[in-house]
Design an enzyme around this catalytic site. Structure first.
Site, PDB file in Angstrom:
ATOM      1  N   SER A 137      41.732  52.154  51.516  1.00 19.78           N
ATOM      2  CA  SER A 137      42.005  52.420  50.105  1.00 19.78           C
ATOM      3  C   SER A 137      43.690  51.758  49.978  1.00 19.78           C
ATOM      4  O   SER A 137      43.934  52.016  48.440  1.00 19.78           O
ATOM      5  CB  SER A 137      41.877  54.134  49.480  1.00 19.78           C
ATOM      6  OG  SER A 137      40.459  53.598  49.913  1.00 19.78           O
ATOM      7  N   GLU A 367      35.301  47.877  47.852  1.00 21.36           N
ATOM      8  CA  GLU A 367      35.407  47.567  47.208  1.00 21.36           C
ATOM      9  C   GLU A 367      35.710  48.735  45.740  1.00 21.36           C
ATOM     10  O   GLU A 367      35.878  48.720  45.077  1.00 21.36           O
ATOM     11  CB  GLU A 367      34.383  46.826  46.167  1.00 21.36           C
ATOM     12  CG  GLU A 367      34.491  45.506  46.384  1.00 21.36           C
ATOM     13  CD  GLU A 367      33.937  44.283  45.716  1.00 21.36           C
ATOM     14  OE1 GLU A 367      34.413  44.200  44.258  1.00 21.36           O
ATOM     15  OE2 GLU A 367      33.059  43.667  46.141  1.00 21.36           O
TER      16      GLU A 367
END
Length: 387
Positions: A137, A367
């Site tokens: 992240s 994603e």
């Protein structure tokens, strides 16, 4: 694969014909063996070759470089149809498009002319290398190094969670070429057969077993400066631009999986009898189906709104994060409910809904996890967090 009752709004007759072509191709060539191939962990390279030859791997890109000139509004609905047939294919097309984004949007005309036609329509398959073992992240903290040596760059490091890792023909790679933070990152287009590039064994996943996800190692990989994409230090900006579009691809794939699960649940409920009448007659189950369908329609509307903003050249980052968040959470809920509708049969591999449930989970993670999407949305609403 039961018949879907999806009613689509498309901007042109050409787009209507395209969706009919994709739906027919998916039902004939992809869906029939999807469960068997996923269980066996078989990657459908022949399906991607077929999609490439049909012009379906470059839909949102410029036809001057081999693309399809289709708006995102249409491209995403194609992804949804492919994901409904088999998520490995739908998500694979989305990842390939993501891997082409940096070159198509930030490459020079010479770079695009040299590489894009092969990437978009000549059977090549791409991968996107941003995440690393210690920076998922927090992508701005990536450690893969890019050191300049005359007219070449030397890449050293490891990327993680790479879809198509080890089988891709090209990799769009983000590497640190300068100091710490987001301003020291540069993007490169790396051939899949580059010396020093290798992949680890694919991860053993709970779903999408046919889609290889692997670490990719760069051991002194030399890349010509002619394969640098954008300016030095512009890589993080390029990555964020690609991810906004890529999140919409994940949202569309999520709705495809959810729609497939709903179709299976409806077909089962109408064909199964208990206590002398069809299961679909019981109000509790009818309400479940109604809620599932509503979640799907809401998610589809949200990702299409974001796509139309993108097509109009307007900011869409907040809406992309909202679409990715809502659609993937909806897919998890819908697929779980589909298993419940089928009861004991839903928990067996004799029906595909248990596979849909396992596949939906990863869409909440890839994603940008859905926690990251909430952070993105909140920043648009309330500004950056205080430090």
């Amino acid at each position: 694969m039961p018949e879907s009752g999806v009613e689509r709004q498309l901007p042109t007759d050409e787009a209507q014909d395209l969706l009919r072509l994709v739906r027919d191709l998916a039902r004939r060539e992809i869906a029939p063996t999807a469960s068997e191939d996923e269980e066996a962990g078989r990657f459908p390279r022949e399906a991607f070759t077929l999609l490439s030859s049909a012009g379906l791997l470059g839909l949102p890109y410029d036809s001057g470089f081999g693309g399809g000139d289709q708006p995102y509004e249409v491209y995403l609905q194609v992804l949804e149809e492919l994901a409904a047939a088999r998520l490995t294919v739908g998500l694979g097309v989305s990842v390939h498009s993501l891997a082409c984004h940096a070159l198509a949007n930030f490459g020079t005309k010479e770079q695009r002319s040299q590489h894009l036609p092969d990437m978009l329509g000549d059977g090549l398959l791409g991968a996107y290398c941003l995440s690393e073992p210690s920076s998922g992240s927090d992508a701005a903290s990536l450690r893969t190094k890019a050191v300049r040596d005359g007219d070449t760059w030397v890449l050293t490091g490891t990327k993680a969670w790479i879809t198509h890792g080890g089988i891709a023909d090209f990799y769009t790679v983000l590497a640190r070429s300068g100091g710490e933070g987001s301003h020291g990152i540069t993007a490169f287009l790396v051939p899949g057969d580059a010396e020093g590039l290798s992949a680890a064994a694919p991860e053993k996943k709970m779903g999408m077993k046919g889609s290889p996800t692997a670490q990719v190692h760069f051991d002194g990989v030399r890349v010509s400066d002619a394969r640098r994409l954008g300016d030095e230090g512009q890589g993080f900006q390029i990555a964020l631009s690609a991810l906004d579009s890529g999140r919409l691809g994940i949202a569309a794939c999520a709705i495809g999986v959810a729609q497939a699960a709903l179709d299976e649940a409806v077909a089962y409920a109408k064909g199964r009898s208990q206590f002398g009448r069809p299961v679909a007659d019981f109000q509790g189950l009818r309400f479940m189906l109604a809620d599932m369908a509503t979640q799907i329609e809401a998610g589809r509307s949200l990702y299409l709104l974001a796509a139309r903003l993108r097509d109009a050249g307007r900011p869409f980052s907040k809406q992309a994060a909202m679409a990715k968040l809502f659609c993937t959470d909806a897919a998890m809920k819908v697929t779980t409910d589909a298993v419940q509708v089928l009861g004991g049969y839903g928990y067996t591999a004799d029906f595909p809904v248990e596979r849909f449930m396992r596949e939906a989970k990863v869409l909440q993670i890839v994603e940008g996890t859905n926690q990251i999407q909430r952070m993105v949305i909140a920043r648009h609403l309330a500004g950056p967090e205080s430090r």
